[in-house]
Scaffold this motif. Structure first.
Motif, PDB file in Angstrom:
ATOM      1  N   TYR A 175      26.464  25.654  -0.662  1.00 21.62           N
ATOM      2  CA  TYR A 175      26.057  24.395  -0.034  1.00 21.62           C
ATOM      3  C   TYR A 175      25.170  23.563  -0.962  1.00 21.62           C
ATOM      4  O   TYR A 175      25.333  22.338  -1.065  1.00 21.62           O
ATOM      5  N   LEU A 176      24.239  24.213  -1.632  1.00 26.86           N
ATOM      6  CA  LEU A 176      23.244  23.491  -2.430  1.00 26.86           C
ATOM      7  C   LEU A 176      23.740  23.130  -3.829  1.00 26.86           C
ATOM      8  O   LEU A 176      23.380  22.070  -4.354  1.00 26.86           O
ATOM      9  N   PHE A 177      24.532  23.992  -4.445  1.00 29.40           N
ATOM     10  CA  PHE A 177      24.814  23.846  -5.864  1.00 29.40           C
ATOM     11  C   PHE A 177      26.237  23.436  -6.210  1.00 29.40           C
ATOM     12  O   PHE A 177      26.463  22.833  -7.258  1.00 29.40           O
ATOM     13  N   ASP A 178      27.224  23.747  -5.365  1.00 29.08           N
ATOM     14  CA  ASP A 178      28.614  23.618  -5.785  1.00 29.08           C
ATOM     15  C   ASP A 178      29.067  22.180  -5.998  1.00 29.08           C
ATOM     16  O   ASP A 178      29.981  21.935  -6.792  1.00 29.08           O
ATOM     17  N   LYS A 179      28.457  21.223  -5.304  1.00 26.46           N
ATOM     18  CA  LYS A 179      28.893  19.833  -5.471  1.00 26.46           C
ATOM     19  C   LYS A 179      28.684  19.345  -6.899  1.00 26.46           C
ATOM     20  O   LYS A 179      29.410  18.475  -7.385  1.00 26.46           O
ATOM     21  N   GLU A 180      27.663  19.890  -7.572  1.00 26.42           N
ATOM     22  CA  GLU A 180      27.363  19.467  -8.946  1.00 26.42           C
ATOM     23  C   GLU A 180      27.076  20.691  -9.805  1.00 26.42           C
ATOM     24  O   GLU A 180      26.122  20.725 -10.574  1.00 26.42           O
ATOM     25  N   LYS A 181      27.943  21.688  -9.660  1.00 28.95           N
ATOM     26  CA  LYS A 181      27.663  22.983 -10.271  1.00 28.95           C
ATOM     27  C   LYS A 181      27.696  22.951 -11.797  1.00 28.95           C
ATOM     28  O   LYS A 181      27.160  23.843 -12.437  1.00 28.95           O
ATOM     29  N   GLN A 182      28.308  21.900 -12.383  1.00 29.06           N
ATOM     30  CA  GLN A 182      28.299  21.836 -13.842  1.00 29.06           C
ATOM     31  C   GLN A 182      26.899  21.535 -14.383  1.00 29.06           C
ATOM     32  O   GLN A 182      26.634  21.757 -15.572  1.00 29.06           O
ATOM     33  N   TYR A 183      26.010  21.042 -13.501  1.00 27.21           N
ATOM     34  CA  TYR A 183      24.649  20.716 -13.917  1.00 27.21           C
ATOM     35  C   TYR A 183      23.606  21.709 -13.393  1.00 27.21           C
ATOM     36  O   TYR A 183      22.481  21.744 -13.888  1.00 27.21           O
ATOM     37  N   PHE A 184      23.962  22.469 -12.361  1.00 27.47           N
ATOM     38  CA  PHE A 184      23.011  23.386 -11.725  1.00 27.47           C
ATOM     39  C   PHE A 184      23.285  24.816 -12.193  1.00 27.47           C
ATOM     40  O   PHE A 184      24.414  25.308 -12.082  1.00 27.47           O
ATOM     41  N   SER A 280       9.621  34.334  -5.869  1.00 27.65           N
ATOM     42  CA  SER A 280      10.729  33.395  -5.728  1.00 27.65           C
ATOM     43  C   SER A 280      12.028  34.180  -5.673  1.00 27.65           C
ATOM     44  O   SER A 280      12.087  35.355  -6.042  1.00 27.65           O
ATOM     45  N   ALA A 281      13.071  33.491  -5.227  1.00 28.83           N
ATOM     46  CA  ALA A 281      14.409  34.081  -5.246  1.00 28.83           C
ATOM     47  C   ALA A 281      15.043  33.938  -6.618  1.00 28.83           C
ATOM     48  O   ALA A 281      15.999  34.638  -6.938  1.00 28.83           O
ATOM     49  N   GLY A 282      14.501  33.009  -7.418  1.00 27.10           N
ATOM     50  CA  GLY A 282      15.052  32.802  -8.744  1.00 27.10           C
ATOM     51  C   GLY A 282      14.647  31.456  -9.309  1.00 27.10           C
ATOM     52  O   GLY A 282      13.752  30.775  -8.790  1.00 27.10           O
ATOM     53  N   TRP A 283      15.318  31.084 -10.391  1.00 26.59           N
ATOM     54  CA  TRP A 283      15.094  29.798 -11.051  1.00 26.59           C
ATOM     55  C   TRP A 283      16.378  28.974 -10.986  1.00 26.59           C
ATOM     56  O   TRP A 283      17.483  29.511 -11.115  1.00 26.59           O
ATOM     57  N   LEU A 284      16.201  27.657 -10.826  1.00 23.95           N
ATOM     58  CA  LEU A 284      17.312  26.728 -10.958  1.00 23.95           C
ATOM     59  C   LEU A 284      17.008  25.810 -12.132  1.00 23.95           C
ATOM     60  O   LEU A 284      15.968  25.138 -12.144  1.00 23.95           O
ATOM     61  N   LEU A 285      17.896  25.785 -13.107  1.00 26.95           N
ATOM     62  CA  LEU A 285      17.771  24.883 -14.241  1.00 26.95           C
ATOM     63  C   LEU A 285      18.812  23.784 -14.098  1.00 26.95           C
ATOM     64  O   LEU A 285      19.984  24.060 -13.800  1.00 26.95           O
ATOM     65  N   PRO A 342      21.173  19.918 -22.723  1.00 23.16           N
ATOM     66  CA  PRO A 342      19.728  19.759 -22.554  1.00 23.16           C
ATOM     67  C   PRO A 342      19.274  20.130 -21.142  1.00 23.16           C
ATOM     68  O   PRO A 342      19.899  19.719 -20.152  1.00 23.16           O
ATOM     69  N   ILE A 343      18.203  20.877 -21.046  1.00 25.43           N
ATOM     70  CA  ILE A 343      17.612  21.236 -19.746  1.00 25.43           C
ATOM     71  C   ILE A 343      16.593  20.164 -19.388  1.00 25.43           C
ATOM     72  O   ILE A 343      15.685  19.875 -20.168  1.00 25.43           O
TER      73      ILE A 343
END
Length: 374
Positions: A175-184, A280-285, A342-343
């Motif tokens: 739900y959160l990441f797949d719409k723009e998964k190339q960037y997340f 945290s559950a993790g990191w999102l870059l 680039p991050i």
């Protein structure tokens, strides 16, 4: 920095205060809800223009500097500008983060305009991050627009503490990441990349805390007293730093800019970072194709869309930028986690049991909007 951090610094000094001193002291831990709502001022903005611009200003920014300005050309026709007095040269010398923040502002503006029934056309004017004029905005009344729920803008909140270590469910990741998964790029707390990022985040914070130029810049944007919160309407308040109760009372009445430069303040900040990255559950870059100004604005919009969607999943975000701000770390972070683009953002994220209300303050609209002259 949280309540326990400052209790550790201040000890029990508040217990020695006399009753009279207490009565004369700053007892209010001011947050956004404690300040007057934005009201019409000298600018003759239409009510929906004022509401749209105020909602836009609820975008996040480094040290809550709010680096945007608005030049009012005519009704529903504005130029979004770059307020150089809000730059952070010690930690953001190229104004990369400034552009990301203005991008988030533009995303809020678009959603707020849609909610009010306006199509929002944005023409990017800037070709460098230092440009004074960033984008031209024109709103046109239009039917059939998606009615964005602006309470998501009003309720957005950075959550620094009490993130849970429970892994994000697969459904929430989609739900959160797949719409723009190339960037997340999500690295759960079971991954090797998570451990590497944690280590680099702690060390980058240590380096930055002991870099005097960066620490002085932080000191300039901390609003310890309620008087300063009301005066400036920006910066880091005790409420936004999670310093409440007895600790908040101590800080508001005994701390000033010089306190930020002291060794114990710096050391406690590093200790607090260690505690935060362990929760945290993790990191999102979030990456971008390049570092062009228009790309940074788009990436700021992308980040804000995510930020406005996480609360409904009870997921909290906490941007931690120090790794990207300190050259020794920014040069190697891509290789450390296996990314080539680039991050632009590093976000701690995790579920929370109770989502806190937003507290970061904002300047009134009339403080960042001005009429075109000449």
């Amino acid at each position: 920095m949280n309540r326990n951090t400052f209790l550790g610094i201040a000890g029990g000094t508040v217990l020695t205060a006399s009753g009279l001193a207490y009565l004369l002291s700053d007892k209010s831990n001011l947050g956004r809800a404690d300040l007057p709502a934005d009201l019409p001022g000298t600018l003759l903005l239409k009510p929906d223009e004022r509401e749209i611009l105020y909602l836009a200003s609820l975008a996040p920014s480094g040290h809550n500097t709010q680096p945007w300005s608005v030049t009012y050309l005519e009704p529903y026709h504005w130029i979004i500008g770059n307020d150089k007095t809000k730059w952070l040269p010690a930690v953001d010398p190229a104004q990369r983060e400034t552009m990301l923040s203005i991008g988030a502002f533009l995303q809020n503006l678009t959603f707020a305009a849609n909610h009010a029934g306006y199509a929002c056309a944005i023409k990017v004017l800037a070709t460098t991050n230092q440009a004074e004029l960033i984008a031209e905005v024109t709103l046109t009344k239009s039917g059939g627009l998606p009615d964005f729920d602006v309470t998501k803008i009003k309720n957005r909140r950075t959550v620094r503490s009490h993130q849970l270590t429970d892994p994000l469910t697969k459904a929430d990741q989609i739900y959160l990441f797949d719409k723009e998964k190339q960037y997340f790029h999500y690295f759960p707390n079971t991954s090797n990349q998570y451990k590497v990022i944690n280590e680099q985040a702690i060390e980058a914070n240590r380096v930055q805390s002991y870099r005097d130029a960066a620490q002085k810049e932080l000191a300039d944007w901390v609003r310890f007293s309620s008087k300063d919160v009301k005066k400036y309407g920006d910066g880091l308040t005790t409420a936004s730093m999670g310093i409440d109760g007895v600790a908040g009372y101590i800080v508001r009445n005994t701390y000033d800019k010089k306190s930020v430069m002291k060794t114990d303040f710096r050391d406690k900040n590093i200790d607090n970072v260690r505690a935060e990255v362990a929760q945290s559950a993790g990191w999102l870059l979030i990456t971008s194709p390049d570092n062009a100004t228009a790309t940074l604005l788009e990436t700021g919009q992308r980040m804000q869309r995510l930020f406005l969607s996480v609360r409904e999943k009870n997921v909290a975000l906490h941007p931690m930028t120090q790794v990207l701000e300190e050259p020794a770390f920014s040069r190697v972070i891509n290789q450390s986690v296996g990314l080539t683009d680039p991050i632009q953002f590093m976000l701690r994220l995790g579920y929370v049991k109770n989502y806190p209300d937003p507290v970061s303050v904002r300047r009134p609209v009339d403080r960042f909007v001005h009429l075109q002259t000449g």
